[in-house]
Design a protein around this motif. Structure first.
Motif, PDB file in Angstrom:
ATOM      1  N   GLY A  50     -81.407 -20.733 -52.666  1.00  0.00           N
ATOM      2  CA  GLY A  50     -81.863 -21.183 -51.350  1.00  0.00           C
ATOM      3  C   GLY A  50     -80.688 -21.036 -50.403  1.00  0.00           C
ATOM      4  O   GLY A  50     -79.540 -21.143 -50.832  1.00  0.00           O
ATOM      5  N   PRO A  51     -80.945 -20.756 -49.126  1.00  0.00           N
ATOM      6  CA  PRO A  51     -79.813 -20.472 -48.232  1.00  0.00           C
ATOM      7  C   PRO A  51     -78.943 -21.702 -47.971  1.00  0.00           C
ATOM      8  O   PRO A  51     -79.417 -22.842 -48.001  1.00  0.00           O
ATOM      9  N   LEU A  52     -77.667 -21.447 -47.691  1.00  0.00           N
ATOM     10  CA  LEU A  52     -76.750 -22.476 -47.218  1.00  0.00           C
ATOM     11  C   LEU A  52     -76.657 -22.290 -45.706  1.00  0.00           C
ATOM     12  O   LEU A  52     -76.313 -21.210 -45.219  1.00  0.00           O
ATOM     13  N   ALA A  85     -87.943 -15.697 -45.183  1.00  0.00           N
ATOM     14  CA  ALA A  85     -89.014 -15.314 -46.112  1.00  0.00           C
ATOM     15  C   ALA A  85     -88.961 -13.827 -46.425  1.00  0.00           C
ATOM     16  O   ALA A  85     -89.393 -13.392 -47.486  1.00  0.00           O
ATOM     17  N   GLN A  86     -88.428 -13.041 -45.485  1.00  0.00           N
ATOM     18  CA  GLN A  86     -88.407 -11.599 -45.696  1.00  0.00           C
ATOM     19  C   GLN A  86     -87.197 -11.124 -46.462  1.00  0.00           C
ATOM     20  O   GLN A  86     -87.164  -9.998 -46.942  1.00  0.00           O
ATOM     21  N   ARG A  87     -86.176 -11.971 -46.560  1.00  0.00           N
ATOM     22  CA  ARG A  87     -84.974 -11.513 -47.266  1.00  0.00           C
ATOM     23  C   ARG A  87     -85.230 -11.430 -48.762  1.00  0.00           C
ATOM     24  O   ARG A  87     -85.911 -12.271 -49.322  1.00  0.00           O
ATOM     25  N   GLY A 106     -74.966 -12.473 -43.628  1.00  0.00           N
ATOM     26  CA  GLY A 106     -75.560 -13.636 -42.983  1.00  0.00           C
ATOM     27  C   GLY A 106     -76.040 -13.393 -41.559  1.00  0.00           C
ATOM     28  O   GLY A 106     -75.811 -12.341 -40.969  1.00  0.00           O
ATOM     29  N   SER A 107     -76.705 -14.390 -40.998  1.00  0.00           N
ATOM     30  CA  SER A 107     -77.263 -14.297 -39.651  1.00  0.00           C
ATOM     31  C   SER A 107     -76.959 -15.534 -38.841  1.00  0.00           C
ATOM     32  O   SER A 107     -76.800 -16.624 -39.381  1.00  0.00           O
ATOM     33  N   VAL A 108     -76.898 -15.328 -37.528  1.00  0.00           N
ATOM     34  CA  VAL A 108     -76.754 -16.440 -36.591  1.00  0.00           C
ATOM     35  C   VAL A 108     -78.010 -16.479 -35.732  1.00  0.00           C
ATOM     36  O   VAL A 108     -78.435 -15.449 -35.203  1.00  0.00           O
ATOM     37  N   ASP A 152     -89.271 -21.623 -36.618  1.00  0.00           N
ATOM     38  CA  ASP A 152     -90.236 -20.651 -37.153  1.00  0.00           C
ATOM     39  C   ASP A 152     -89.594 -19.306 -37.387  1.00  0.00           C
ATOM     40  O   ASP A 152     -89.825 -18.651 -38.400  1.00  0.00           O
ATOM     41  N   TRP A 153     -88.768 -18.850 -36.433  1.00  0.00           N
ATOM     42  CA  TRP A 153     -88.150 -17.536 -36.555  1.00  0.00           C
ATOM     43  C   TRP A 153     -87.204 -17.493 -37.766  1.00  0.00           C
ATOM     44  O   TRP A 153     -87.214 -16.554 -38.550  1.00  0.00           O
ATOM     45  N   VAL A 154     -86.409 -18.546 -37.887  1.00  0.00           N
ATOM     46  CA  VAL A 154     -85.492 -18.602 -39.021  1.00  0.00           C
ATOM     47  C   VAL A 154     -86.272 -18.540 -40.337  1.00  0.00           C
ATOM     48  O   VAL A 154     -85.917 -17.800 -41.257  1.00  0.00           O
ATOM     49  N   LEU A 155     -87.354 -19.302 -40.405  1.00  0.00           N
ATOM     50  CA  LEU A 155     -88.153 -19.320 -41.641  1.00  0.00           C
ATOM     51  C   LEU A 155     -88.775 -17.961 -41.914  1.00  0.00           C
ATOM     52  O   LEU A 155     -88.818 -17.505 -43.063  1.00  0.00           O
ATOM     53  N   GLU A 156     -89.245 -17.303 -40.866  1.00  0.00           N
ATOM     54  CA  GLU A 156     -89.818 -15.955 -41.031  1.00  0.00           C
ATOM     55  C   GLU A 156     -88.804 -14.998 -41.599  1.00  0.00           C
ATOM     56  O   GLU A 156     -89.075 -14.248 -42.535  1.00  0.00           O
ATOM     57  N   GLU A 157     -87.603 -15.017 -41.010  1.00  0.00           N
ATOM     58  CA  GLU A 157     -86.563 -14.093 -41.457  1.00  0.00           C
ATOM     59  C   GLU A 157     -86.155 -14.387 -42.887  1.00  0.00           C
ATOM     60  O   GLU A 157     -85.938 -13.481 -43.684  1.00  0.00           O
TER      61      GLU A 157
END
Lengths: 380, 256
Positions: free
Chosen positions: B53-55, B42-44, B199-201, B35-40
């Motif tokens: 779409g992200p890799l 969506a905001q980018r 990017g993010s981890v 959920d957190w990954v999807l939230e982040e």
């Protein structure tokens, strides 16, 4: 906003020719409402008083005065035209007949408008709702009947083109239902379903009965309006969420399939639980939904308790333990005790389509009648 | 035996996944990581990924739970490279991807991120013959996201795990070594080689890890990574970490 909608309705009513089935039933299926319009009756007195009063009793005051005046004029026109029915001239008689039919239609529409203007709409009428069914007295037979009732409402929702989402479902061993709940949403869903809350009684020979005796069992139906976001704001800090994973380190350290969630609203002590789904996320969502509905119910109770005290059609927790309807299979009859109305062809009724809708309509009309009586009896 | 292994299936984020011992059974907390990954995401702003779409790189994919639930809720152009050192996990992720018709968007690569020596930057100076195994992954391009639920149980806590876990699930999917940090460290060490500047981890960890990870990152200034957020799970425990490059967000990873 409401005034604008009513004017649009009024305009719509004016321009239509034949009244639709709803309006036809106003005069033929609702004697109480017709009675209210009797000459010299309380509604007439109220309308006259209202017309003379300089103080606007409600926001829709001006429109009401206009419609009331029109109604009086049309009724006068009707009485005068009726004389022509006895005229010697056949053409004139025919003309009179046509005029009278038209006049009657317009009068019916005007009465309907007056009712719309006077009956206060509930804050909750546009809401979605949560339906809960619970087997009552009668063991397995009660549970079987509960399952049939739940299915009836599921079909009714489909018939009305509402969204029906089962939330919880606790079946019994032989295909019955102990308890179930569903979220129902769509146009005027709550407005229709709100009369279904209470104890439904079934009289028949149960499937489990060996000696052919008729048993009486019950199912309790509860209807909880679901608040829109703005109607009810819950502070997350006021909630305590209990889960089986709450003790210990959680995460990789624990593998338990018990995903039951329990939410406690600390300020009020209201508890809501859900263990239906495998996913804790989903259980939490459902428990929150139910909590919101419960809290909203409580909030509404406080406001509505005074209003509904004297009524036959009780909504909310007051009505929850009242026996509202009996389904008598040997006599193939369903009777609603609040308006003392019976419908035959029980099997078709349980299909949750036209017959159920007709009963709901009758209940709605009676509830409008009670609302109206309250409005016009208020001291100015 | 855990119920999920008996039933051979379980749900995760609304998807039904096949389960098979000894592949790690997804935990409910991990749904919140997704959920957190999807939230982040969506905001980018739309710049994510070259194709819209992200890799994503997932380390330790297990049954494929994280990878597949992300793919099923992200735009069609998103792709995942899922790695795991365990053969059984590779097979199971493959099977679940096919069940969900996502096989075209996921590349499943057998890879042990703890093998091979660590990059020279970590060893502080001397050039060594590094097995740059992670270069296998480079052809696919720098990643927008690295996501992982790595083995994070402290080694000394392993024997206290409940029998249904010890006896049936792969200990390698749980044991994070001393202070549960081994795999976490290896993931963070490869981030500069593989992650885009912007990017993010996202990691799931043990409640004691936020402090430990924060300290470790500070002790590795050459990695240029910051712990930017810690999120709690539904039981209120610190569970998820969001790590990014510190300083100006440059477009290319160091070392290409």
């Amino acid at each position: 906003m409401r005034a604008r909608i009513l004017w649009e309705v009024a305009g719509f009513l004016w321009s239509r020719g034949a009244p639709g089935p709803a309006r036809r039933s106003l005069s033929s299926g609702s004697p109480q409402l017709e009675e209210l319009f009797a000459r010299g009756g309380p509604l007439r007195t109220f309308l006259e008083r209202h017309a003379k009063s300089e103080v606007q009793l409600q926001a829709r005051g001006p429109e009401l005065a206009v419609v009331a005046k029109l109604l009086s004029e049309k009724e006068l026109e009707l009485r005068e035209t009726e004389h022509l029915l006895h005229d010697e001239n056949e053409d004139l008689r025919k003309l009179a007949e046509n005029e009278i039919t038209l006049c009657q239609k317009e009068i019916t529409q005007l009465k309907h408008q007056i009712i719309l203007l006077l009956v206060p709409s509930e804050e909750t009428d546009e809401n979605d709702l949560i339906l809960e069914v619970t087997a009552g007295v009668g063991g397995q037979e009660a549970m079987l009947f509960t399952s049939e009732i739940f299915e009836m409402y599921q079909q009714y929702a489909a018939f009305k083109r509402w969204h029906f989402e089962p939330l919880e479902y606790f079946p019994s061993e032989i295909g019955g239902l102990r308890h179930a709940s569903a979220s129902i949403g769509g146009a005027e869903a709550y407005k229709h379903m709100k009369f279904e809350g209470g104890v439904h009684r079934v009289q028949r020979v149960p499937r489990t009965e060996r000696q052919g005796r008729v048993h009486t069992s019950t199912t309790t139906v509860a209807i909880l309006p679901q608040p829109a976001e703005i109607h009810l704001v819950i502070n997350p800090k006021d909630l305590r969420i209990d889960t089986k994973r709450a003790s210990g380190a959680g995460g990789q350290h624990v593998n338990t399939t018990d995903s039951a969630v329990r939410i406690v609203h600390l300020p009020t002590g209201v508890v809501s639980e859900c263990q239906q789904e495998r996913s804790q996320l989903k259980n939490r969502e459902m428990a929150m939904k139910k909590l919101r509905a419960k809290l909203y119910s409580m909030h509404l109770e406080a406001a509505a308790s005074k209003r509904y005290n004297a009524r036959k059609i009780q909504i909310g927790t007051k009505g929850r333990s009242e026996k509202i309807r009996t389904y008598n299979f040997p006599q193939n009859r369903v009777t609603d005790h609040r308006i003392n109305k019976s419908l035959h062809d029980l099997v078709t009724f349980m299909q949750g389509e036209y017959l159920l809708d007709a009963l709901v309509q009758s209940l709605k009309e009676y509830a409008d009648y009670e609302s109206l009586v309250e409005v016009i009896s208020k001291k100015v | 035996m855990p119920v999920q292994y008996i039933l051979r299936e379980w749900d995760f984020q609304g998807l039904n996944l096949k389960m098979a011992p000894p592949v790690f059974i997804p935990r409910p907390e991990t749904e919140e990581l997704v959920d957190w990954v999807l939230e982040e995401e969506a905001q980018r702003p739309c710049a994510a990924g070259t194709q819209g779409g992200p890799l994503i790189l997932e380390v330790g994919c297990g049954s494929g739970a994280i990878a597949l639930s992300l793919l099923s809720q992200l735009p069609q152009q998103s792709q995942v490279i899922a790695v795991d050192k365990e053969e059984a996990a590779i097979c199971l992720t493959h099977e679940n991807a096919q069940r969900l018709q996502l096989q075209d968007r996921i590349r499943i690569v057998p890879l042990d991120v703890t093998l091979g020596t660590l990059p020279r930057i970590f060893l502080g100076g001397g050039v060594l013959d590094t097995e740059r195994w992670w270069t296998h992954l480079l052809p696919w391009g720098p990643m927008d996201l690295v996501v992982s639920n790595p083995p994070y149980v402290f080694h000394q806590d392993m024997e206290q795990l409940a029998p249904e876990i010890c006896s049936y699930e792969d200990p390698a999917a749980l044991d994070g070594g001393k202070e549960g940090m081994d795999v976490i460290i290896h993931i963070l060490a490869l981030v500069p080689q593989l992650l885009k500047g912007s990017g993010s981890v996202f990691l799931e960890v043990e409640p004691r890890h936020p402090g430990l990870v924060s300290s470790w990152l500070r002790s590795q200034p050459d990695l240029h990574l910051d712990l930017v957020a810690v999120r709690r799970d539904f039981c209120g425990r610190p569970r998820f970490l969001h790590i990014r490059r510190s300083g100006p967000q440059c477009g290319c990873p160091v070392g290409t």
